[in-house]
Design an enzyme around this catalytic site. Structure first.
Site, short mmCIF file in Angstrom:
data_model
loop_
_atom_site.label_atom_id
_atom_site.label_comp_id
_atom_site.label_asym_id
_atom_site.label_seq_id
_atom_site.Cartn_x
_atom_site.Cartn_y
_atom_site.Cartn_z
N ASP A 1 -10.79 -1.91 -7.85
CA ASP A 1 -9.90 -0.76 -7.81
C ASP A 1 -10.45 0.28 -8.77
O ASP A 1 -10.78 -0.04 -9.91
CB ASP A 1 -8.50 -1.18 -8.24
N ASP B 1 -7.92 4.62 -5.91
CA ASP B 1 -6.48 4.86 -6.05
C ASP B 1 -6.13 6.35 -5.89
O ASP B 1 -6.77 7.20 -6.53
CB ASP B 1 -6.06 4.37 -7.44
N GLU C 1 -7.28 5.54 -1.09
CA GLU C 1 -5.85 5.56 -0.80
C GLU C 1 -5.43 7.01 -0.56
O GLU C 1 -5.72 7.89 -1.37
CB GLU C 1 -5.06 4.98 -1.97
N HIS D 1 0.35 -4.55 -2.66
CA HIS D 1 1.20 -4.72 -3.84
C HIS D 1 2.27 -3.64 -3.95
O HIS D 1 3.07 -3.68 -4.87
CB HIS D 1 0.32 -4.72 -5.09
N ASP D 2 2.28 -2.66 -3.05
CA ASP D 2 3.24 -1.55 -3.14
C ASP D 2 4.37 -1.62 -2.12
O ASP D 2 5.25 -0.77 -2.13
CB ASP D 2 2.51 -0.21 -2.93
C1 NOJ Z 1 -1.21 3.56 -5.96
C2 NOJ Z 1 -1.17 2.14 -6.38
O1 NOJ Z 1 -1.35 1.33 -5.26
C3 NOJ Z 1 0.16 1.92 -7.04
O2 NOJ Z 1 0.40 0.57 -7.32
C4 NOJ Z 1 0.20 2.75 -8.30
O3 NOJ Z 1 1.47 2.63 -8.90
C5 NOJ Z 1 -0.07 4.22 -8.01
N1 NOJ Z 1 -1.19 4.39 -7.13
C6 NOJ Z 1 -0.40 4.94 -9.28
O4 NOJ Z 1 -1.65 4.51 -9.75
#
Ligand code: NOJ
Length: 568
Positions: A99, A207, A262, A335-336
């Site tokens: 990451d 990210d 992302e 994870h989100d």
């Molecule tokens: C995306 C990540 O997947 C998430 O877990 C994070 O809180 C935010 N970006 C901020 O870095």
């Protein structure tokens, strides 16, 4: 360096390290645990691992707030141990991507610690500092530079008395945004990339990479916008493409690596600007949010029941939208997001719906990602009160809505629907105390409560059952990797208007694959088109023991799925 498209044949497994496996018995997942489980990961048939952040961090956002980009969080291990994990992965044919979190750092990062001290130190310009609209501290009537919201925590600005200035944080206060307009910051990003290439990592998941360039004037947003004010001034900001090309030319293009960025709010059209194959390609693919029923992190709080038609529409739009010239990423969990069976499937038909969901995305065009626990059908947990949450975004959203006087009961329903905690409960390895997650004597308290259903939903139980979801994932992944048509075929959707069935084909000259998935807990009917004679197709994957046909049609039982193959 010759760049190949190895990532197009890859299947990734995502590890969120804190909850994957605790090797040293302190209740926190770590790299010792990963090392123990490499054989398991390889046994899934996947060909790569994406590690969510492993770096030192105060864990305000569980590693997405980094203090040192060149080291490993001591709770997880050391750089030496990381090297062992990497070698172990490579020996098993698993690539490893890291990451890369460079939109922001932790406020405890040495760069920020120095930056905040004065307006003229070495790191003074590494973050986004501005004078207030009204000068002075907020207590003395000072006001922030503009009206932007942070996505995690109130306003997007925090006052720093030592500089008598404010710093921008699009996420939590402890995540100050880096100033990517500063060439030194961009050099540092390339240095981080090279550092990990020196370790032989195979690429990066980047990210919120579409946020890294801010409109320099940082103008006020419309006061009428209810949330995420400011986003239009940094999402796909003015110099983002220039910066990504710099990273590519200055670092990435020297290695046979892959990148997935992302990209929270993005259309296929926009994605092509980043991913279209050719000399100006910036990223190999992007993670999009549309099929997750949310276009950004906080919108998941808006209650929207699952609607299969929206899911299908999003998948089809992206399959066709990128067909000519760019590559897709494919995922259902990370994870989100809450667990997919609880969200899009059915806990009552946990295994059946888990399989149908797997088939609904694993045969699409793109590189699939499987999130830890998804392969055994882990489900959402339940929080009784918000104090049980460990997620900075949940805690702050809760506070924000409480402030609007939304009753606690309603809010807890929203929390249980949307919180990221669901994806972050420890991995369930067996039915023993500690779920096999806790290493050593197994007696340590896990850092976050294990979902009580670990006694029945766990890897060991799934391994013992030939019909388990785990077994299905293995078969589906193996099938995907074996069939050329999955990589190269065209995409065609059937029964577009159905609210219970998702049916799609992948078609090439010599092979055709038909995937039919039910998303209903009741019987559903599928009649195939004339050019797909089910009686002549080979049933290569299914989630029921038999597969009766009625002519060129069949009734699907609850969450039934079938995959047929034709070799023309
Ligand atoms: C995306 C990540 O997947 C998430 O877990 C994070 O809180 C935010 N970006 C901020 O870095």
């Amino acid at each position: 360096m010759l760049q190949t498209s190895w990532y197009k044949d890859a299947v990734f497994y995502q590890i969120w390290p804190r909850s994957f496996c605790d090797g040293n018995g302190d209740g926190i997942g770590d790299l010792w645990g990963v090392l123990e489980r490499l054989d398991y990961i390889a046994s899934l048939g996947v060909t790569g691992i994406w590690f969510s952040p492993l770096y030192p961090s105060p864990q305000a956002d569980f590693g997405y707030d980094i203090t040192n980009y060149y080291d490993i969080n001591p709770e997880y291990g050391t750089l030496d141990l990381f090297r062992q994990v990497l070698n172990g992965a490579h020996e098993r044919g698993l690539r490893v991507i890291m990451d890369l979190v460079v939109n922001h750092t932790s406020d405890e990062c040495a760069w920020f610690q120095e930056s905040r001290l004065s307006r003229d130190n070495t790191y003074a310009d590494w973050y986004i500092w501005r004078d207030g609209k009204t000068p002075g501290a907020p207590e003395a009537g000072g006001t922030p530079p503009n009206n932007w919201d942070s996505l995690f925590e109130g306003g997007a600005w925090e006052y720093e008395p030592a500089r008598d200035q404010w710093y921008l944080h699009i996420f939590a206060k402890k995540q100050p945004d880096l100033n990517m307009d500063n060439p030194q910051v961009r050099s540092e990003v390339k240095k981080i990339m090279r550092f990990f290439f020196f370790f032989c990592v195979d690429g990066f998941r980047e990210d919120v990479i579409t946020y890294i360039s801010k409109t320099p004037e940082l103008p006020d947003d419309s006061p009428l916008k209810p949330a995420a004010r400011g986003m239009r001034y940094y999402d796909h900001g003015p110099r983002v493409h220039e910066y990504l090309r710099e990273f590519r030319n200055g670092a990435l293009s020297h290695y046979d690596c892959m990148t997935v960025g992302e990209a929270p709010m993005i259309t296929p059209q926009k994605a092509l600007e980043y991913c279209a194959e050719g000399p100006n390609q910036e990223l190999n693919m992007v993670f999009t949010f549309e099929h997750m029923g949310a276009d950004c992190f906080f919108t998941e709080w808006i209650p929207r029941p699952f609607d299969l038609r929206i899911y299908k529409q999003a998948l089809s739009r992206w399959q066709t939208g990128l067909a000519k010239g760019a590559w897709n990423s494919l995922y259902l969990e990370n994870h989100d997001h809450p667990r997919i069976i609880s969200r899009y499937g059915s806990e009552e038909y946990r295994v059946e719906s888990g399989k149908s969901l797997a088939a609904s995305y694993l045969f699409l065009r793109g590189t699939p990602f499987v999130y830890q626990g998804q392969e055994i059908g882990m489900t959402n947990t339940r929080l009784e009160s918000v104090e049980e949450s460990a997620d900075v975004s949940t805690l702050n959203q809760y506070r924000r809505y409480r402030y609007l006087h939304i009753p606690k009961g309603t809010l807890m329903r929203l929390v249980n629907r949307a919180t990221r905690d669901h994806a972050r409960t420890p991995m369930q390895w067996n039915a023993n105390q500690g779920a096999g997650f806790v290493g050593g004597s197994g007696n340590a308290e896990p850092w976050f409560p294990i979902n009580p259903n670990y006694t029945s939903i766990n890897v060991e139980a799934a391994e013992a059952d030939p019909d388990s979801l785990l077994a299905f994932y293995r078969k589906a992944i193996a099938l995907r990797r074996k069939l050329d048509v999955v990589r190269n075929g065209n995409y065609r959707e059937f029964k577009h208007h159905s609210s219970v069935l998702y049916a799609y084909a992948r078609e090439s000259e010599r092979q055709r694959l038909l995937v039919v998935c039910s998303f209903a807990g009741k019987l559903a009917y599928y009649s195939a088109s004339d050019d797909y004679d089910l009686r002549k197709g080979e049933l290569v994957l299914a989630n029921y023991a038999d597969a009766p046909l009625q002519g060129n049609a069949f009734f699907l039982r609850p969450y039934e799925c079938r995959v047929y193959l034709w070799k023309d």
